[in-house]
Design an enzyme around this catalytic site. Structure first.
Site, PDB file in Angstrom:
ATOM      1  N   TYR A   1      -1.588  -0.737  10.404  1.00  0.00           N
ATOM      2  CA  TYR A   1      -1.712  -0.939   8.952  1.00  0.00           C
ATOM      3  C   TYR A   1      -0.433  -0.497   8.233  1.00  0.00           C
ATOM      4  CZ  TYR A   1      -3.768  -1.080   4.287  1.00  0.00           C
ATOM      5  OH  TYR A   1      -4.036  -1.381   2.965  1.00  0.00           O
TER       6      TYR A   1
ATOM      7  N   SER B   1       0.848  -1.198   0.000  1.00  0.00           N
ATOM      8  CA  SER B   1       0.000   0.000   0.000  1.00  0.00           C
ATOM      9  C   SER B   1       0.883   1.246   0.000  1.00  0.00           C
ATOM     10  CB  SER B   1      -0.864   0.004   1.263  1.00  0.00           C
ATOM     11  OG  SER B   1      -1.479   1.254   1.438  1.00  0.00           O
TER      12      SER B   1
HETATM   13  N1  NAP Z   1      -8.849  -0.653  -0.896  1.00  0.00           N
HETATM   14  C1  NAP Z   1      -7.778   0.122  -0.812  1.00  0.00           C
HETATM   15  O1  NAP Z   1      -7.883   1.363  -0.854  1.00  0.00           O
HETATM   16  C2  NAP Z   1      -6.409  -0.482  -0.678  1.00  0.00           C
HETATM   17  C3  NAP Z   1      -5.309   0.365  -0.828  1.00  0.00           C
HETATM   18  C4  NAP Z   1      -4.031  -0.157  -0.711  1.00  0.00           C
HETATM   19  C5  NAP Z   1      -3.867  -1.505  -0.457  1.00  0.00           C
HETATM   20  N2  NAP Z   1      -4.958  -2.311  -0.302  1.00  0.00           N
HETATM   21  C6  NAP Z   1      -4.723  -3.720  -0.025  1.00  0.00           C
HETATM   22  O2  NAP Z   1      -5.351  -4.505  -1.004  1.00  0.00           O
HETATM   23  C7  NAP Z   1      -5.656  -5.780  -0.466  1.00  0.00           C
HETATM   24  C8  NAP Z   1      -7.097  -6.126  -0.768  1.00  0.00           C
HETATM   25  O3  NAP Z   1      -7.931  -5.217  -0.080  1.00  0.00           O
HETATM   26  P1  NAP Z   1      -9.362  -4.749  -0.613  1.00  0.00           P
HETATM   27  O4  NAP Z   1      -9.351  -3.292  -0.619  1.00  0.00           O
HETATM   28  O5  NAP Z   1      -9.726  -5.488  -1.806  1.00  0.00           O
HETATM   29  O6  NAP Z   1     -10.249  -5.149   0.653  1.00  0.00           O
HETATM   30  P2  NAP Z   1     -11.442  -6.192   0.856  1.00  0.00           P
HETATM   31  O7  NAP Z   1     -12.440  -6.032  -0.232  1.00  0.00           O
HETATM   32  O8  NAP Z   1     -11.842  -6.046   2.258  1.00  0.00           O
HETATM   33  O9  NAP Z   1     -10.736  -7.599   0.633  1.00  0.00           O
HETATM   34  C9  NAP Z   1      -9.898  -8.181   1.589  1.00  0.00           C
HETATM   35  C10 NAP Z   1      -9.764  -9.639   1.228  1.00  0.00           C
HETATM   36  O10 NAP Z   1      -8.881 -10.271   2.158  1.00  0.00           O
HETATM   37  C11 NAP Z   1      -9.515 -11.440   2.654  1.00  0.00           C
HETATM   38  N3  NAP Z   1      -9.077 -11.736   4.009  1.00  0.00           N
HETATM   39  C12 NAP Z   1      -9.117 -10.929   5.102  1.00  0.00           C
HETATM   40  N4  NAP Z   1      -8.681 -11.593   6.191  1.00  0.00           N
HETATM   41  C13 NAP Z   1      -8.360 -12.838   5.770  1.00  0.00           C
HETATM   42  C14 NAP Z   1      -7.882 -14.012   6.430  1.00  0.00           C
HETATM   43  N5  NAP Z   1      -7.610 -14.014   7.740  1.00  0.00           N
HETATM   44  N6  NAP Z   1      -7.669 -15.126   5.690  1.00  0.00           N
HETATM   45  C15 NAP Z   1      -7.941 -15.130   4.353  1.00  0.00           C
HETATM   46  N7  NAP Z   1      -8.396 -14.065   3.687  1.00  0.00           N
HETATM   47  C16 NAP Z   1      -8.616 -12.940   4.389  1.00  0.00           C
HETATM   48  C17 NAP Z   1     -11.017 -11.134   2.611  1.00  0.00           C
HETATM   49  O11 NAP Z   1     -11.750 -12.338   2.487  1.00  0.00           O
HETATM   50  P3  NAP Z   1     -12.571 -13.089   3.655  1.00  0.00           P
HETATM   51  O12 NAP Z   1     -13.170 -12.031   4.516  1.00  0.00           O
HETATM   52  O13 NAP Z   1     -13.558 -13.898   2.896  1.00  0.00           O
HETATM   53  O14 NAP Z   1     -11.557 -13.933   4.347  1.00  0.00           O
HETATM   54  C18 NAP Z   1     -11.091 -10.362   1.295  1.00  0.00           C
HETATM   55  O15 NAP Z   1     -11.201 -11.249   0.205  1.00  0.00           O
HETATM   56  C19 NAP Z   1      -5.359  -5.695   1.035  1.00  0.00           C
HETATM   57  O16 NAP Z   1      -4.098  -6.262   1.293  1.00  0.00           O
HETATM   58  C20 NAP Z   1      -5.321  -4.201   1.276  1.00  0.00           C
HETATM   59  O17 NAP Z   1      -4.547  -3.861   2.387  1.00  0.00           O
HETATM   60  C21 NAP Z   1      -6.230  -1.825  -0.415  1.00  0.00           C
END
Ligand code: NAP
Length: 257
Positions: free
Chosen positions: A156, A143
């Site tokens: 985070y 990130s």
């Molecule tokens: N959205 C943003 O603005 C942003 C920016 C920078 C980086 N990111 C990064 O991008 C990645 C994806 O995030 P997103 O924004 O797409 O969020 P999201 O929609 O909340 O997705 C998070 C994913 O991680 C899975 N997850 C969470 N805890 C888990 C566990 N203990 N075991 C297995 N799977 C788990 C969730 O699935 P389940 O709940 O089904 O397990 C879900 O599929 C993350 O690493 C996040 O930090 C996001």
């Protein structure tokens, strides 16, 4: 060598929503064979059906990234089906507000165990096979929040900084192994992870757009890729501000709201 997704075996963690889901849909259309993992098995099955209907191949493998044995089983099931894992996208992650004035060790531990140990477990599950074959690609979704300790986001920011430095070390260690290593630094993407924010998020991108940008970075075998460029440039400036200036600016910001 051109990156051809047709028949390529890709394991995506956190495939049940947001960026992981968008990546899986897009790669399915491009002919990749997809191992989909996250905890919510029903979401994975639904996504797998969608990918199947669009002509792709996907395997739903519910697991918790915090569990090293479970991640080994996930990788094993992908290898049993398709013989190997070509690309790992270690994307699963969580975010939570962790204000320094109300530091809670349990909350910080949760973020670190999913975002850091989850990535470690995912990599450890596929790396021996990649080393044996002398081929593969490790991708981590870090990130822009990894660049500096963001306000009320110590856990985070620290977790993502750990992922970025872990992947940098892996890149060094795996040089000449035939394995590519890519770290992605997204800005704000509209997913459940950012859904609770009251403040307007600058340069917010849709997950499909983010997925296409990430795929292009993987195809280029980029070492690191930060996007969107406007926010990435801003954060690069912030990264080089003297501590005293950064502290004053960051403590007055409403970044977490
Ligand atoms: N959205 C943003 O603005 C942003 C920016 C920078 C980086 N990111 C990064 O991008 C990645 C994806 O995030 P997103 O924004 O797409 O969020 P999201 O929609 O909340 O997705 C998070 C994913 O991680 C899975 N997850 C969470 N805890 C888990 C566990 N203990 N075991 C297995 N799977 C788990 C969730 O699935 P389940 O709940 O089904 O397990 C879900 O599929 C993350 O690493 C996040 O930090 C996001």
């Amino acid at each position: 060598m051109k990156y051809d997704w047709k028949g390529r075996v890709v394991l995506i963690t956190g495939a049940s929503s947001g960026i992981g889901r968008a990546l899986a849909s897009e790669l399915g259309k491009r002919g990749a064979r997809l191992g989909l993992t996250a905890r919510r098995g029903e979401e994975l099955l639904r996504l797998g059906d969608e990918i199947g209907r669009a002509g792709g191949e996907a395997l739903a493998l519910p697991a918790d990234v915090r569990d090293p044995r479970a991640m080994e089983e996930v990788a094993e099931r992908v290898r049993a089906r398709w013989g190997r894992v070509d690309v790992l996208v270690a994307n699963a992650g969580m975010s939570s507000t962790t204000a320094g004035t109300r530091l809670n060790a349990g909350e910080v531990g949760d973020v670190i165990s999913v975002n850091v140990l989850g990535v470690v477990n995912s990599v450890a599950a596929v790396l021996p096979g990649m080393l044996e074959r002398g081929a593969g690609h490790l991708v981590a979704i870090s990130s822009l929040a990894s660049y500096r300790g963001m306000p009320k986001s110590g856990a985070y920011s620290a977790s993502k900084a750990a992922v970025s430095t872990l992947f940098e070390s892996l890149r060094v260690d795996l040089r000449k192994s035939g394995i590519d290593v890519t770290t992605i630094h997204p800005g704000f993407i509209r997913t459940p992870l950012t859904a609770g924010r009251r403040k307007k998020l600058p340069f917010l991108l849709e997950p499909d757009d983010a997925a296409c940008r990430i795929i292009r970075a993987i195809e280029r075998r980029a070492r690191t890729y930060a996007f969107p460029w406007q926010l990435a440039s801003f954060v690069r400036v912030i990264r080089h501000l003297p501590g005293a200036v950064y502290d004053r600016l960051a403590s007055n910001s409403n970044f977490r709201e």
